[in-house]
Design an enzyme around this catalytic site. Structure first.
Site, PDB file in Angstrom:
ATOM      1  N   HIS A 168     -43.440  22.726 -25.663  1.00 19.66           N
ATOM      2  CA  HIS A 168     -43.922  23.001 -27.016  1.00 19.66           C
ATOM      3  C   HIS A 168     -43.637  21.808 -27.944  1.00 19.66           C
ATOM      4  O   HIS A 168     -43.291  21.967 -29.099  1.00 19.66           O
ATOM      5  CB  HIS A 168     -43.264  24.283 -27.562  1.00 19.66           C
TER       6      HIS A 168
ATOM      7  N   GLY B 130     -45.557  14.207 -25.703  1.00 23.94           N
ATOM      8  CA  GLY B 130     -45.243  12.785 -25.760  1.00 23.94           C
ATOM      9  C   GLY B 130     -46.360  11.857 -25.316  1.00 23.94           C
ATOM     10  O   GLY B 130     -46.116  10.669 -25.116  1.00 23.94           O
TER      11      GLY B 130
HETATM   12  C1  LIG Z   1     -46.855  21.123 -36.080  1.00 22.54           C
HETATM   13  C2  LIG Z   1     -47.072  21.710 -34.726  1.00 22.54           C
HETATM   14  C3  LIG Z   1     -47.623  22.986 -34.607  1.00 22.54           C
HETATM   15  C4  LIG Z   1     -47.823  23.557 -33.340  1.00 22.54           C
HETATM   16  N1  LIG Z   1     -48.385  24.806 -33.240  1.00 22.54           N
HETATM   17  C5  LIG Z   1     -48.579  25.356 -32.001  1.00 22.54           C
HETATM   18  C6  LIG Z   1     -49.178  26.651 -31.858  1.00 22.54           C
HETATM   19  O1  LIG Z   1     -49.534  27.313 -32.818  1.00 22.54           O
HETATM   20  N2  LIG Z   1     -49.344  27.135 -30.605  1.00 22.54           N
HETATM   21  C7  LIG Z   1     -48.958  26.435 -29.492  1.00 22.54           C
HETATM   22  O2  LIG Z   1     -49.128  26.914 -28.363  1.00 22.54           O
HETATM   23  N3  LIG Z   1     -48.388  25.211 -29.601  1.00 22.54           N
HETATM   24  C8  LIG Z   1     -48.198  24.656 -30.820  1.00 22.54           C
HETATM   25  N4  LIG Z   1     -47.636  23.405 -30.925  1.00 22.54           N
HETATM   26  C9  LIG Z   1     -47.280  22.658 -29.691  1.00 22.54           C
HETATM   27  C10 LIG Z   1     -48.473  21.829 -29.189  1.00 22.54           C
HETATM   28  O3  LIG Z   1     -49.511  22.644 -28.718  1.00 22.54           O
HETATM   29  C11 LIG Z   1     -48.095  20.883 -28.049  1.00 22.54           C
HETATM   30  O4  LIG Z   1     -47.484  21.617 -27.017  1.00 22.54           O
HETATM   31  C12 LIG Z   1     -47.180  19.728 -28.476  1.00 22.54           C
HETATM   32  O5  LIG Z   1     -47.462  19.315 -29.787  1.00 22.54           O
HETATM   33  C13 LIG Z   1     -47.354  18.549 -27.513  1.00 22.54           C
HETATM   34  O6  LIG Z   1     -46.475  17.517 -27.839  1.00 22.54           O
HETATM   35  P1  LIG Z   1     -46.897  16.208 -28.681  1.00 22.54           P
HETATM   36  O7  LIG Z   1     -47.027  16.649 -30.098  1.00 22.54           O
HETATM   37  O8  LIG Z   1     -45.741  15.292 -28.444  1.00 22.54           O
HETATM   38  O9  LIG Z   1     -48.200  15.687 -28.118  1.00 22.54           O
HETATM   39  C14 LIG Z   1     -47.449  22.827 -32.182  1.00 22.54           C
HETATM   40  C15 LIG Z   1     -46.926  21.527 -32.319  1.00 22.54           C
HETATM   41  C16 LIG Z   1     -46.737  20.965 -33.561  1.00 22.54           C
HETATM   42  C17 LIG Z   1     -46.195  19.573 -33.667  1.00 22.54           C
END
Ligand SMILES: Cc1cc2nc3c(=O)[nH]c(=O)nc-3n(C[C@H](O)[C@H](O)[C@H](O)COP(=O)(O)O)c2cc1C
Length: 338
Positions: A236, A269
């Protein structure tokens, strides 16, 4: 528009929620959840980058992969690139609100489609945000995938029905949201899911069903046995459990155990096309990108998202040529050394 301009505008519009650092590694925003960071020390966010950095590519140029094929198929959709948008919610809570939830969702979904890819949408303690995601998916004729938090099965089923009505391509649950106390405080309890719970959800819908947040081979096997179509190997973005492992570290063992039974997405990442190639070589079928696309959306709307995906795709193409990789849909393990 170029990516430097997009980053400059995003930095201004995100008002310190995201500092748009030269390297997006979770250091400057450690502990900022809500916000853009990783939870606690930010260790799980950094672990994603560290795990990727440890993987090295084998440079090979005596081969015939002159025009590598970047296309892949996801749930019957042919995509021009294996790079998709991860589900992201909370334009106001996590990013300062310079654009609305719906504007962010539209930028993500439409920008990825314009790049020949696909986007996903998410769910939070503010129920209207799930609906914003679905409205965005409806506006692109269903070409998007919504993710639902691990609420009670009855609540999930209501949201699956809405996803079906919106014509979504598939639907998923981010089970790693099981410990989100903020959801409970908002009167929206979440929790872990059993094999039986997942089986019930899979059989409730005709849509391909995805579980996001798998980080161990035994759980991958369990959800495969429950009938899911795909998993997302993800911590996540480091936002749920401090000190969780990086996705690239756990991916090979999971891919090995599943042995092609399911579609495997991986995220966490990814900051360049070379990261995409590494995850594909470690066993992913496609890769999701989170924060860099938030920067794209805030700094350049759908064009910013499109440009980011296209830039990573060009980098991937170059890395494929330099590693002798002919097809993104079939990347040999030998491309990398861990
Ligand atoms: C601000 C933010 C909000 C997110 N909201 C969700 C969400 O609502 N549902 C979900 O499954 N993952 C959510 N994620 C996780 C992303 O889907 C993903 O797994 C993650 O951002 C991947 O890592 P990265 O940002 O380093 O590319 C969120 C991530 C961030 C940074």
């Amino acid at each position: 528009m170029d990516l430097n301009k997009v980053r400059e505008i995003a930095k201004d519009r995100m008002k310190g929620y995201c500092r748009v650092c030269p390297v997006c590694d979770g250091r400057a925003c450690a502990g900022q959840v809500p916000g853009i960071g990783g939870t606690g020390t930010g260790s799980a966010f950094s672990a994603n980058l560290n795990a990727l950095a440890k993987v090295k590519l084998n440079l090979r140029t005596i081969h015939e992969a002159v025009n590598p094929d970047l296309s892949i198929a996801v749930f019957g959709e042919k995509l021009n690139t294996p790079i998709l948008a991860a589900p992201i919610t909370g334009a106001s809570i996590n990013m300062g609100g310079a654009i609305s939830e719906r504007e962010m969702v539209d930028a993500m979904l439409q920008g990825t489609l314009a790049a020949g890819s696909l986007g996903m949408t998410g769910d939070t303690g503010v129920p209207s945000m799930y609906d914003d995601g679905l409205a965005g998916i409806r506006a692109v004729n269903g070409r998007g995938i919504p993710f639902i938090k691990p609420r009670s099965n009855d609540e999930i089923k209501k949201r699956i029905e809405k996803a079906e009505e919106a014509g979504a391509l598939a639907v998923g649950v981010d089970v790693d949201g099981a410990g989100l106390i903020t959801m409970a405080l908002n009167g929206q309890p979440v929790g872990p899911k059993s094999f039986k719970d997942i089986k019930e959800l899979v059989s409730f819908t005709e849509l391909p069903f995805i579980i996001k947040g798998i980080m161990t081979a035994d759980e991958a096997e369990t959800v495969a046995a429950a009938g899911v179509s795909a998993i997302v190997i993800s911590n996540h973005g480091g936002r749920v459990l401090d000190y969780a492992q990086g996705a690239a570290r756990v991916l090979p063992a999971i891919a090995d155990r599943l042995d092609g039974k399911l579609t495997i997405f991986a995220d966490g990442g990814v900051r360049a096309g070379t990261d995409v190639l590494k995850l594909l070589a470690l066993g992913a079928d496609a890769v999701l990108v989170g924060r860099p696309l938030i920067i794209g959306a805030f700094g350049g709307d759908r064009e910013g998202v499109k440009l980011t995906i296209e830039t990573y795709t060009k980098q991937l193409l170059q890395a494929m040529i330099l590693t002798g990789t002919a097809k993104a849909s079939d990347v040999p393990q030998g491309v990398v050394v861990s």
